[in-house]
Design a protein around this motif. Sequence first.
Motif, short mmCIF file in Angstrom:
data_model
loop_
_atom_site.label_atom_id
_atom_site.label_comp_id
_atom_site.label_asym_id
_atom_site.label_seq_id
_atom_site.Cartn_x
_atom_site.Cartn_y
_atom_site.Cartn_z
N GLY A 38 0.79 -1.22 0.00
CA GLY A 38 0.00 0.00 0.00
C GLY A 38 0.82 1.27 0.00
O GLY A 38 2.04 1.25 -0.22
N PRO A 39 0.17 2.41 0.26
CA PRO A 39 0.87 3.70 0.25
C PRO A 39 2.01 3.73 1.27
O PRO A 39 1.85 3.27 2.39
N GLY A 40 3.14 4.25 0.84
CA GLY A 40 4.31 4.34 1.71
C GLY A 40 5.22 3.14 1.64
O GLY A 40 6.30 3.15 2.21
N SER A 41 4.80 2.08 0.92
CA SER A 41 5.66 0.91 0.78
C SER A 41 6.67 1.14 -0.35
O SER A 41 6.47 2.01 -1.20
N ILE A 42 7.73 0.37 -0.33
CA ILE A 42 8.77 0.51 -1.35
C ILE A 42 8.18 0.22 -2.73
O ILE A 42 7.43 -0.73 -2.91
N ALA A 43 8.52 1.08 -3.69
CA ALA A 43 8.03 0.92 -5.06
C ALA A 43 8.64 -0.32 -5.69
O ALA A 43 9.83 -0.59 -5.53
N ARG A 44 7.83 -1.04 -6.41
CA ARG A 44 8.29 -2.25 -7.10
C ARG A 44 9.07 -1.87 -8.37
O ARG A 44 8.84 -0.81 -8.95
N PRO A 45 9.97 -2.75 -8.81
CA PRO A 45 10.80 -2.45 -9.98
C PRO A 45 10.01 -2.13 -11.25
O PRO A 45 10.40 -1.26 -12.02
N GLY A 46 8.90 -2.81 -11.49
CA GLY A 46 8.12 -2.56 -12.70
C GLY A 46 7.60 -1.14 -12.77
O GLY A 46 7.67 -0.49 -13.82
N ARG A 47 7.09 -0.64 -11.67
CA ARG A 47 6.60 0.75 -11.63
C ARG A 47 7.74 1.73 -11.83
O ARG A 47 7.60 2.74 -12.52
N ARG A 48 8.87 1.46 -11.17
CA ARG A 48 10.01 2.37 -11.29
C ARG A 48 10.54 2.41 -12.72
O ARG A 48 10.85 3.47 -13.24
N MET A 49 10.63 1.24 -13.35
CA MET A 49 11.10 1.21 -14.75
C MET A 49 10.09 1.87 -15.68
O MET A 49 10.49 2.54 -16.64
N GLY A 50 8.81 1.70 -15.41
CA GLY A 50 7.79 2.36 -16.21
C GLY A 50 7.90 3.87 -16.09
O GLY A 50 7.81 4.61 -17.08
N GLY A 51 8.12 4.36 -14.87
CA GLY A 51 8.27 5.79 -14.65
C GLY A 51 9.47 6.37 -15.36
O GLY A 51 9.39 7.44 -15.99
N ILE A 52 10.58 5.66 -15.30
CA ILE A 52 11.79 6.19 -15.95
C ILE A 52 11.66 6.11 -17.47
O ILE A 52 12.17 6.96 -18.19
N ALA A 53 10.94 5.12 -17.98
CA ALA A 53 10.71 5.02 -19.43
C ALA A 53 9.86 6.20 -19.91
O ALA A 53 10.15 6.79 -20.96
N VAL A 54 8.84 6.56 -19.15
CA VAL A 54 8.01 7.72 -19.50
C VAL A 54 8.84 8.99 -19.46
O VAL A 54 8.77 9.83 -20.36
N ASP A 55 9.65 9.14 -18.41
CA ASP A 55 10.49 10.34 -18.29
C ASP A 55 11.48 10.44 -19.44
O ASP A 55 11.68 11.51 -20.01
N TRP A 56 12.12 9.30 -19.78
CA TRP A 56 13.09 9.32 -20.88
C TRP A 56 12.40 9.64 -22.21
O TRP A 56 12.91 10.41 -23.01
N GLY A 57 11.24 9.05 -22.43
CA GLY A 57 10.49 9.34 -23.65
C GLY A 57 10.12 10.82 -23.75
O GLY A 57 10.23 11.43 -24.82
N LEU A 58 9.68 11.38 -22.64
CA LEU A 58 9.34 12.80 -22.60
C LEU A 58 10.57 13.66 -22.91
O LEU A 58 10.48 14.61 -23.69
N CYS A 59 11.71 13.30 -22.37
CA CYS A 59 12.94 14.05 -22.63
C CYS A 59 13.38 13.92 -24.08
O CYS A 59 13.88 14.89 -24.67
#
Length: 155
Positions: A38-59
């Motif tokens: 739940g909220p406040g727990s460590i983020a899982r690798p899939g979400r983190r990789m998805g986030g960085i992929a979106v950020d890189w694509g935006l850049c």
Amino acid sequence: MDKRQAIGSWLSGPRAAAEEAGVDFGYRGQQLGLPEEGPGSIARPGRRMGGIAVDWGLCMVIAYGLFAGGDQQAMGNWALGIFFVMSVLTVGTVGCTPGKALFRLRVISESGGRLAPGWVLLRSVLLCLVVPALIWDRDGRGLHDRLSRSVQVRV
């Protein structure tokens, strides 16, 4: 221990072999005092990789828009610079990049508050070097997070 057991422990990795021997590692984030789910727990690798992929694509889109017609290598370098600036500004102010916000993640300090500007700068430099982000600890935090005393948590 027979051959099958030895090969099975080798294939499953040292953590599984240690757990079979009775070692209790706990859940990810337990040592930091974070909840298991739940909220406040460590983020899982899939979400983190998805986030960085979106950020890189935006850049990449921003770099292409600013430097249309340039060569691909230069555009990639500009995208890395844009990524660095975006990371420093957004994590330093609101605690997340656009990609992290899309995947409902936030970067906080180990103590639970906002990450100090110096740590944000160090984290962004290490993230742009890529290799520190690929070395993880038992909590699933990258070396860039450990060295900058930060944690990526679910919102």
